[in-house]
Every structure is written in C-alpha cells, then in structure tokens.
Design a protein around this motif. Structure first.
Motif, PDB file in Angstrom:
ATOM      1  N   SER A 263       5.002  33.435 -45.140  1.00 19.85           N
ATOM      2  CA  SER A 263       5.833  32.392 -44.542  1.00 19.85           C
ATOM      3  C   SER A 263       5.368  31.038 -45.048  1.00 19.85           C
ATOM      4  N   ARG A 294       9.678  33.762 -45.365  1.00 19.61           N
ATOM      5  CA  ARG A 294      10.199  33.043 -44.190  1.00 19.61           C
ATOM      6  C   ARG A 294       9.932  31.552 -44.380  1.00 19.61           C
ATOM      7  N   GLU A 296      10.475  27.662 -43.038  1.00 24.43           N
ATOM      8  CA  GLU A 296      10.886  26.807 -41.912  1.00 24.43           C
ATOM      9  C   GLU A 296      10.628  25.360 -42.281  1.00 24.43           C
TER      10      GLU A 296
END
Ligand code: SAH
Length: 421
Positions: A263, A294, A296
């Motif tokens: 991530s 992932r 973000e």
C-alpha cells in the motif's frame, strides 16, 4: 537565427565602452576559486553605470582579467560569472560550445524510458540563473535572473535550434516577473516557441508515466532532482506499507507501487498536488503492480498528521519536505525542524522499517542535516543501520556551496538480534 555576434552584447548596448569592475581582495579570491557570484558590496571601482544583461569584465588588482559575467544593476548579485580565468571572446561559437558541454555532460542519462531531464542547471553548468528542463518534446526554460532578458531571443534561438523541441515554455522566478512583463513583454508560463499548450505534458521517468505542470507548477513542473532517490526507493519498497509524506504528485509512490509495495499513502497539504498524484496513478494502471497496489491520498499538514497517527505503522517512510530555510538566519530553526520531522517519522515506523529523510535547504549543510536525523533516530531508542546517503543527481550538478541543496539519508531499523553492519 540572429547569431551574428549579438550575444556578445545585447544589440542596443554595443556602442558603449566595456563595463569594467575592480573588486575587493576577498571577492577576488572567491572568484579565483570558481565562485560564480560577485556581490554589489564587493565592487571597489566601476568605470560607468552598468545596464541590465550587459557583459561586465572584472579585473584583479594587477589589472589582469579575472572574470566576465552578466551584469544586473538591481540585484545584490551584481555580476553572475560566465567565464573566469582566461579571457575569451563571448561570441556565437562560444555560446554554442557552452550548450554542447551541458548536453554532453548528460549523455546516457535519458532514453526512451526516461524523457524528463535537466539539460542546464544554472551556474553549475556555466549558465548562471538559467535552467533548462526537458519533458518529452517540451522544453522549459526557467530564468532566475533578469540579466538574461535582453539577450533572450538569441538564447532561445540557440536552444531551440539545437534541441528542436515541439515547444519551449518560459518560466520566470517570482522576483523578476514584473520587470519581465513591463520591459520585455514576457510572461511566466508563456509558450515562447512552437506549438501552443493549455495543460500539463506527459513524460516518462524510468518507464513510469508522469504529468508535469510546465505552465504553472512548482520549479518547472516536476521534481526531476529526486529521480535517483525515487529509483532507490523502488528497490526498497517490495512488500512494504509505504508512506510518502510531502508527496507532491506521487513520484516516490509510483516507484514504490511498481516495485510491489502493498500500500502507498500520499500525504500532502495541497489538494492540487494530490489530484496530480491520482492522475499519475491513473496514467500507469497498465502496470499490474501499480494496479494492484492500494493507493490512498491524505490532505493534511504533515507534522500534525504524523503526530496524530499513533496507531499507524509503516514499513517505509519517505520525508521530502519543502525547504525549511529560505535564508541563512533560519538555518538553526530549520535543522531543528528536520530533527522533529525525522523523530515523527521514526515513531510511525514499523519494526525493521526504513526511513528516507530528504532535505532541499541549501542553508542547512549535509552534516547538519544528517546529524539532526541521526540524533532523532538515536533518541527514539531504536537501533538503525545507515543504508546510504545521497546528494545531487548527475543532471543536477552543484559546483558551489549555495547550489548544494539536496541530500538524503536512508536509515533501516536493525532487527533485534541481528549483527551490526
Ligand atoms: N517528493 C516530491 C516533491 C515534494 S515537494 C517529489 O518527488 O516529487 C514538497 C511538497 O510538500 C509540496 O507538494 C507541498 O505541497 C508539500 N507541503 C508543503 N508544506 C507541507 C506541510 N506542512 N504538510 C504537508 N505537505 C506540505
């Protein structure tokens, strides 16, 4: 192109006698040692008032040629040196050779996978206050001194003639924008040659696609100076949870994602920067590892956010803040801030984690910065191995003290029970 010798002096200034300066002994030794700036207060004698952009010749106390450079009557840096040591005619052939030198120096640094590159890095390439970046077929010419403006057309013709770009975008440092507009009709973000442009351009770095906001973005639209550190981060990222603090448009994050990071969080105070990061991730979705990572984004003030996330841990944290010291008087405070930031980073680091701490403040030296980060790491009571320290990338040479701004230190927490080294 009008390379008829007019780059010796801007056309309207040819008739006046040479501008001649004599300087203090301290300035003399600085210039002899290769420093490219002559400050106004170091001038002892001047034969007449000088005009913006004309060539000034600096003589030593025995009346021998010392250096020659671009004069700026309104800048505390009164002369920026073009040539020191031996006198040589500053004619079209000389300019052309100067450009060739910059290009040759970067041979092998760009290819089909890497189409973003700095061709000219100001003083350190002999072009004081002038930067030239390439983003694919677009060139961005950034001026940090108004002294180039009177000979702008010739410089542009030389560069465009040699590199044959699709277009050239002009960028101007804030302090010269007003004068450039009023006296030379030049605007920051103007396409000065070639095809019009109304948005960012896409280029490649190490096979990754990125946008550069060449018309309005910081610097020339992208932080090309961190390329080598991004490549290093790629090699360290597989399987890790990554935090990219002060992410800008996600440069480090895309390398980490491609390498197989589990991530990646982009943390930046600017929504605009984070939107750029999302577009850069979108541009690379054809890469399976990028698509699988992932990703973000978090818009927040980094010191505050790092302090608040007490229950979060990351395996790789990149800290690449903006300069904390714009002037010498801010040096000490800046060194402390780097220390505090590193401490916050270390606190968010999982066992065996890696911290990559960067500084782009020229006023804070390498030693001061590294000491601040090492101290913070030690104060956290955890043992770290130093993987490496890095400086300027080869297309961003730094030939004098004030130009040396970039440094980074890589720390990895030693696994309990593991041997040192
Ligand atoms: N690492 C980036 C470049 C970082 S530039 C790269 O490789 O491209 C610095 C970034 O820090 C900018 O995007 C700016 O918006 C952001 N920034 C400045 N102050 C901040 C703060 N206090 N908290 C979080 N982000 C900040």
């Amino acid at each position: 192109m009008s390379m008829d010798g007019s780059m010796d002096q801007p056309p309207e200034q040819k008739k006046a006698s040479r501008l001649r300066l004599r300087v203090t002994t301290a300035a003399e030794s600085r210039l002899r040692a290769g420093h490219p700036w002559l400050f106004a207060e170091s001038i002892r004698e001047q034969n007449r008032p000088g005009r913006l952009g004309e060539l000034a010749v600096i003589y030593d106390r025995r009346d021998c040629f010392l250096a020659l450079g671009l004069f700026d009557p309104d800048s505390p840096i009164r002369v920026r040196v073009l040539r020191a040591g031996k006198p040589l005619a500053i004619d079209p052939a000389w300019w052309s050779a100067l450009l060739d030198q910059s290009l040759q120096r970067r041979e092998g640094l760009s290819d089909e996978q890497t189409t973003g590159l700095r061709w000219i890095n100001g003083e350190s390439d002999g072009w004081p206050g002038l930067v030239l970046d390439r983003y694919d077929r677009t060139l961005v010419l950034k001026l940090y001194t108004a002294a180039w403006l009177p000979r702008f057309d010739e410089v542009l013709a030389l560069i465009a003639g040699c590199l044959r770009p699709e277009r050239v975008v002009l960028r101007l440092s804030r302090n010269i924008q007003e004068l450039a507009g009023k006296q030379f009709g030049k605007k920051d973000g103007e396409v000065v040659s070639g095809a019009p442009l109304d948005g960012p351009v896409v280029f490649q770095e190490s096979g990754l696609r990125f946008e550069a906001d060449v018309l309005h973005g910081q610097k020339t639209g992208f932080f090309l100076d961190q390329r080598d550190n991004r490549r290093q981060v790629e090699s360290l990222a597989p399987g890790r949870r990554v935090l990219n603090a002060f992410s800008f448009s996600g440069g480090f994050s895309l390398y980490a994602a491609r390498a197989g990071a589990v991530s990646v969080i982009d943390l930046d105070i600017s929504a605009h920067a984070l939107a750029g990061s999302q577009r850069n991730f979108a541009l690379n979705q054809s890469l399976a590892s990028v698509a699988a990572c992932r990703h973000e984004i978090t818009q927040a003030e980094a010191f505050r956010w790092l302090g608040e996330q007490r229950d979060r841990a990351f395996d790789l944290i990149v800290l690449d803040p903006p300069s904390f010291a714009k002037r010498e008087t801010e040096r000490e405070g800046a060194a402390q801030a780097y220390g505090r930031l590193a401490r916050l980073g270390v606190e968010r680091l999982a066992r065996g984690g890696i911290l990559v701490a960067c500084s782009c403040s020229a006023h804070v030296t390498r030693d001061e910065f590294f000491a601040a980060v090492r101290q913070s790491a030690a104060a956290a009571g955890r043992a770290f191995d130093e993987l490496q320290i890095t400086g300027h990338a080869p297309d961003h040479p730094a030939a004098f003290k004030e130009a040396r701004y970039l440094k980074a230190i890589y720390l990895k927490e030693r696994k309990v029970g593991a041997a040192a080294g």
